[in-house]
Design a protein around this motif. Structure first.
Motif, PDB file in Angstrom:
ATOM      1  N   VAL A 194      12.311   7.948  -3.038  1.00  0.00           N
ATOM      2  CA  VAL A 194      13.237   7.413  -2.027  1.00  0.00           C
ATOM      3  C   VAL A 194      12.463   6.598  -0.989  1.00  0.00           C
ATOM      4  N   GLU A 195      11.340   7.111  -0.553  1.00  0.00           N
ATOM      5  CA  GLU A 195      10.549   6.390   0.453  1.00  0.00           C
ATOM      6  C   GLU A 195       9.891   5.143  -0.135  1.00  0.00           C
ATOM      7  N   ALA A 196       9.480   5.191  -1.387  1.00  0.00           N
ATOM      8  CA  ALA A 196       8.943   3.996  -2.041  1.00  0.00           C
ATOM      9  C   ALA A 196      10.037   2.938  -2.164  1.00  0.00           C
ATOM     10  N   ALA A 197      11.258   3.380  -2.431  1.00  0.00           N
ATOM     11  CA  ALA A 197      12.388   2.448  -2.487  1.00  0.00           C
ATOM     12  C   ALA A 197      12.600   1.794  -1.126  1.00  0.00           C
ATOM     13  N   ARG A 198      12.444   2.579  -0.064  1.00  0.00           N
ATOM     14  CA  ARG A 198      12.584   2.014   1.284  1.00  0.00           C
ATOM     15  C   ARG A 198      11.502   0.958   1.530  1.00  0.00           C
ATOM     16  N   ALA A 199      10.289   1.234   1.087  1.00  0.00           N
ATOM     17  CA  ALA A 199       9.200   0.266   1.248  1.00  0.00           C
ATOM     18  C   ALA A 199       9.502  -1.016   0.470  1.00  0.00           C
ATOM     19  N   PHE A 200       9.987  -0.880  -0.770  1.00  0.00           N
ATOM     20  CA  PHE A 200      10.356  -2.071  -1.541  1.00  0.00           C
ATOM     21  C   PHE A 200      11.462  -2.844  -0.835  1.00  0.00           C
ATOM     22  N   SER A 201      12.430  -2.144  -0.308  1.00  0.00           N
ATOM     23  CA  SER A 201      13.546  -2.791   0.386  1.00  0.00           C
ATOM     24  C   SER A 201      13.049  -3.548   1.618  1.00  0.00           C
ATOM     25  N   GLU A 202      12.201  -2.907   2.396  1.00  0.00           N
ATOM     26  CA  GLU A 202      11.635  -3.551   3.594  1.00  0.00           C
ATOM     27  C   GLU A 202      10.783  -4.769   3.219  1.00  0.00           C
ATOM     28  N   ASN A 203      10.217  -4.730   2.034  1.00  0.00           N
ATOM     29  CA  ASN A 203       9.352  -5.817   1.561  1.00  0.00           C
ATOM     30  C   ASN A 203      10.149  -6.868   0.782  1.00  0.00           C
ATOM     31  N   LYS A 204      11.460  -6.862   0.959  1.00  0.00           N
ATOM     32  CA  LYS A 204      12.356  -7.854   0.340  1.00  0.00           C
ATOM     33  C   LYS A 204      12.310  -7.810  -1.184  1.00  0.00           C
ATOM     34  N   GLN A 205      12.248  -6.590  -1.742  1.00  0.00           N
ATOM     35  CA  GLN A 205      12.247  -6.396  -3.192  1.00  0.00           C
ATOM     36  C   GLN A 205      13.353  -5.399  -3.554  1.00  0.00           C
ATOM     37  N   PRO A 206      14.617  -5.779  -3.303  1.00  0.00           N
ATOM     38  CA  PRO A 206      15.712  -4.834  -3.524  1.00  0.00           C
ATOM     39  C   PRO A 206      15.876  -4.395  -4.972  1.00  0.00           C
ATOM     40  N   GLU A 207      15.511  -5.256  -5.932  1.00  0.00           N
ATOM     41  CA  GLU A 207      15.656  -4.878  -7.338  1.00  0.00           C
ATOM     42  C   GLU A 207      14.779  -3.673  -7.664  1.00  0.00           C
ATOM     43  N   GLN A 208      13.555  -3.691  -7.149  1.00  0.00           N
ATOM     44  CA  GLN A 208      12.637  -2.570  -7.373  1.00  0.00           C
ATOM     45  C   GLN A 208      13.166  -1.312  -6.693  1.00  0.00           C
ATOM     46  N   ALA A 209      13.697  -1.475  -5.496  1.00  0.00           N
ATOM     47  CA  ALA A 209      14.252  -0.340  -4.752  1.00  0.00           C
ATOM     48  C   ALA A 209      15.400   0.293  -5.529  1.00  0.00           C
ATOM     49  N   ASP A 234       0.835  -1.202   0.000  1.00  0.00           N
ATOM     50  CA  ASP A 234       0.000   0.000   0.000  1.00  0.00           C
ATOM     51  C   ASP A 234       0.874   1.257   0.000  1.00  0.00           C
ATOM     52  N   ALA A 235       1.992   1.202   0.721  1.00  0.00           N
ATOM     53  CA  ALA A 235       2.902   2.353   0.790  1.00  0.00           C
ATOM     54  C   ALA A 235       3.472   2.669  -0.584  1.00  0.00           C
ATOM     55  N   THR A 236       3.969   1.650  -1.274  1.00  0.00           N
ATOM     56  CA  THR A 236       4.564   1.919  -2.588  1.00  0.00           C
ATOM     57  C   THR A 236       3.511   2.434  -3.572  1.00  0.00           C
ATOM     58  N   LEU A 276      21.549   3.420  -2.313  1.00  0.00           N
ATOM     59  CA  LEU A 276      21.874   2.598  -3.466  1.00  0.00           C
ATOM     60  C   LEU A 276      23.164   1.828  -3.227  1.00  0.00           C
ATOM     61  N   GLU A 277      24.156   2.500  -2.678  1.00  0.00           N
ATOM     62  CA  GLU A 277      25.427   1.829  -2.359  1.00  0.00           C
ATOM     63  C   GLU A 277      25.194   0.685  -1.360  1.00  0.00           C
ATOM     64  N   GLU A 278      24.364   0.935  -0.344  1.00  0.00           N
ATOM     65  CA  GLU A 278      24.084  -0.090   0.667  1.00  0.00           C
ATOM     66  C   GLU A 278      23.382  -1.292   0.038  1.00  0.00           C
ATOM     67  N   LEU A 279      22.405  -1.032  -0.817  1.00  0.00           N
ATOM     68  CA  LEU A 279      21.656  -2.122  -1.441  1.00  0.00           C
ATOM     69  C   LEU A 279      22.522  -2.940  -2.384  1.00  0.00           C
ATOM     70  N   LYS A 280      23.401  -2.286  -3.092  1.00  0.00           N
ATOM     71  CA  LYS A 280      24.265  -3.008  -4.039  1.00  0.00           C
ATOM     72  C   LYS A 280      25.332  -3.828  -3.324  1.00  0.00           C
ATOM     73  N   GLU A 333      17.879   4.701  -8.600  1.00  0.00           N
ATOM     74  CA  GLU A 333      18.579   5.118  -9.822  1.00  0.00           C
ATOM     75  C   GLU A 333      17.780   6.195 -10.560  1.00  0.00           C
ATOM     76  N   ARG A 334      16.475   6.089 -10.503  1.00  0.00           N
ATOM     77  CA  ARG A 334      15.630   7.103 -11.138  1.00  0.00           C
ATOM     78  C   ARG A 334      15.785   8.453 -10.436  1.00  0.00           C
ATOM     79  N   VAL A 335      15.881   8.440  -9.112  1.00  0.00           N
ATOM     80  CA  VAL A 335      16.088   9.692  -8.376  1.00  0.00           C
ATOM     81  C   VAL A 335      17.383  10.347  -8.845  1.00  0.00           C
ATOM     82  N   LEU A 336      18.448   9.554  -8.945  1.00  0.00           N
ATOM     83  CA  LEU A 336      19.738  10.103  -9.367  1.00  0.00           C
ATOM     84  C   LEU A 336      19.682  10.633 -10.805  1.00  0.00           C
ATOM     85  N   ARG A 337      18.944   9.951 -11.650  1.00  0.00           N
ATOM     86  CA  ARG A 337      18.847  10.345 -13.062  1.00  0.00           C
ATOM     87  C   ARG A 337      17.915  11.551 -13.253  1.00  0.00           C
ATOM     88  N   ASP A 338      16.728  11.483 -12.654  1.00  0.00           N
ATOM     89  CA  ASP A 338      15.705  12.497 -12.919  1.00  0.00           C
ATOM     90  C   ASP A 338      15.736  13.688 -11.965  1.00  0.00           C
TER      91      ASP A 338
END
Length: 94
Positions: free
Chosen positions: A49-64, A26-28, A88-92, A69-74
């Motif tokens: 950034v917060e949606a990425a945190r939600a994906f990460s917490e939900n065990k979906q690091p690829e989505q995060a 629901d958060a994402t 991003l560094e932590e997740l990688k 990367e979109r934040v850095l690009r856009d």
């Protein structure tokens, strides 16, 4: 503040509440409405950034990673770009 900015902030707050409640799907969903609907770079970057945190917490690091990367690009000139870079560094690292 305009009505549309108020709407974007309200939408982001809904997503943040869902994140605190550990309702990650629901958060994402709520958070991703902001960058896809409103044109406020700071709010969009923060929501991504917060949606990425939600994906990460939900065990979906690829989505995060994709969102960070979109934040850095856009949104490279926003306050959130540094937070996105660090997370991003932590997740990688795993």
């Amino acid at each position: 503040m305009t009505a549309t900015e108020l709407g974007a902030r309200a939408q982001m707050n809904i997503g943040m509440c869902r994140l605190v409640q550990k309702r990650y799907n629901d958060a994402t969903t709520a958070l991703l409405v902001v960058p896809f609907t409103y044109d406020y770079p700071q709010l969009s970057a923060l929501s991504l950034v917060e949606a990425a945190r939600a994906f990460s917490e939900n065990k979906q690091p690829e989505q995060a990673i994709k969102l960070l990367e979109r934040v850095l690009r856009d949104h490279p000139d926003t306050e959130q770009s540094e937070a996105a870079r660090k997370r991003l560094e932590e997740l990688k690292k795993g």
